[in-house]
Scaffold this motif. Sequence first.
Motif, PDB file in Angstrom:
ATOM      1  N   ALA A 152      -9.215   4.458  -0.664  1.00 42.28           N
ATOM      2  CA  ALA A 152     -10.549   4.865  -0.271  1.00 42.28           C
ATOM      3  C   ALA A 152     -10.649   6.281   0.243  1.00 42.28           C
ATOM      4  O   ALA A 152     -11.694   6.703   0.673  1.00 42.28           O
ATOM      5  CB  ALA A 152     -11.075   3.894   0.781  1.00 42.28           C
ATOM      6  N   SER A 153      -9.592   7.045   0.221  1.00 42.71           N
ATOM      7  CA  SER A 153      -9.684   8.377   0.802  1.00 42.71           C
ATOM      8  C   SER A 153      -9.027   9.433  -0.061  1.00 42.71           C
ATOM      9  O   SER A 153      -8.173   9.143  -0.889  1.00 42.71           O
ATOM     10  CB  SER A 153      -9.049   8.392   2.183  1.00 42.71           C
ATOM     11  N   PHE A 208      -5.722  -2.112   2.924  1.00 47.08           N
ATOM     12  CA  PHE A 208      -4.542  -2.975   2.989  1.00 47.08           C
ATOM     13  C   PHE A 208      -3.567  -2.522   4.073  1.00 47.08           C
ATOM     14  O   PHE A 208      -2.484  -3.078   4.207  1.00 47.08           O
ATOM     15  CB  PHE A 208      -3.820  -2.993   1.637  1.00 47.08           C
ATOM     16  N   GLY A 209      -3.947  -1.487   4.800  1.00 47.22           N
ATOM     17  CA  GLY A 209      -3.092  -0.946   5.838  1.00 47.22           C
ATOM     18  C   GLY A 209      -2.037   0.008   5.310  1.00 47.22           C
ATOM     19  O   GLY A 209      -1.141   0.410   6.037  1.00 47.22           O
ATOM     20  N   ARG A 210      -2.150   0.391   4.048  1.00 49.19           N
ATOM     21  CA  ARG A 210      -1.171   1.298   3.444  1.00 49.19           C
ATOM     22  C   ARG A 210      -1.487   2.745   3.795  1.00 49.19           C
ATOM     23  O   ARG A 210      -2.629   3.169   3.733  1.00 49.19           O
ATOM     24  CB  ARG A 210      -1.147   1.126   1.933  1.00 49.19           C
ATOM     25  N   TYR A 239       2.012   5.197  -0.380  1.00 49.99           N
ATOM     26  CA  TYR A 239       1.599   5.480  -1.750  1.00 49.99           C
ATOM     27  C   TYR A 239       2.526   6.479  -2.435  1.00 49.99           C
ATOM     28  O   TYR A 239       2.768   6.371  -3.628  1.00 49.99           O
ATOM     29  CB  TYR A 239       0.137   5.943  -1.800  1.00 49.99           C
ATOM     30  N   CYS A 240       3.046   7.418  -1.673  1.00 55.35           N
ATOM     31  CA  CYS A 240       4.037   8.344  -2.244  1.00 55.35           C
ATOM     32  C   CYS A 240       5.254   7.581  -2.731  1.00 55.35           C
ATOM     33  O   CYS A 240       5.781   7.837  -3.822  1.00 55.35           O
ATOM     34  CB  CYS A 240       4.478   9.366  -1.198  1.00 55.35           C
ATOM     35  N   THR A 295       3.328  -0.178   9.534  1.00 51.57           N
ATOM     36  CA  THR A 295       3.372  -1.301   8.605  1.00 51.57           C
ATOM     37  C   THR A 295       1.994  -1.546   8.003  1.00 51.57           C
ATOM     38  O   THR A 295       0.971  -1.273   8.633  1.00 51.57           O
ATOM     39  CB  THR A 295       3.849  -2.591   9.299  1.00 51.57           C
ATOM     40  N   ASP A 296       1.997  -2.078   6.773  1.00 50.45           N
ATOM     41  CA  ASP A 296       0.739  -2.471   6.147  1.00 50.45           C
ATOM     42  C   ASP A 296       0.372  -3.866   6.649  1.00 50.45           C
ATOM     43  O   ASP A 296       1.043  -4.425   7.519  1.00 50.45           O
ATOM     44  CB  ASP A 296       0.825  -2.370   4.621  1.00 50.45           C
TER      45      ASP A 296
END
Length: 101
Positions: free
Chosen positions: A15-16, A47-49, A54-55, A77-78
Amino acid sequence: MNKSENLLFAGSSLASQVHAAAVNGDKGALQRLIAGNSALKDKEDQFGRTPLMYCVLADRLDCADALLKAGADVNKTDHSQRTALHLAAQKALRTISTGRI
């Protein structure tokens, strides 16, 4: 906007802009965003990611390095209680188990 960027902003979990920069490997944009707002380095998606997660998932090691140098929290943590290190280990195990080394 490329195909992956369209997916990022078309209702997906990313989302960002900081997450988009991380997953797309746009190190310059990632560094600019973090320079403007240092809290973005640990921004969570739905999802707390974090961008660091993501990298790891997208094999964007140069962006991961930039996040780490900026002080990204490696222990975050996610929602499934996984850190970036957990995700890296899972990814490595999948790669080994499928023979794609």
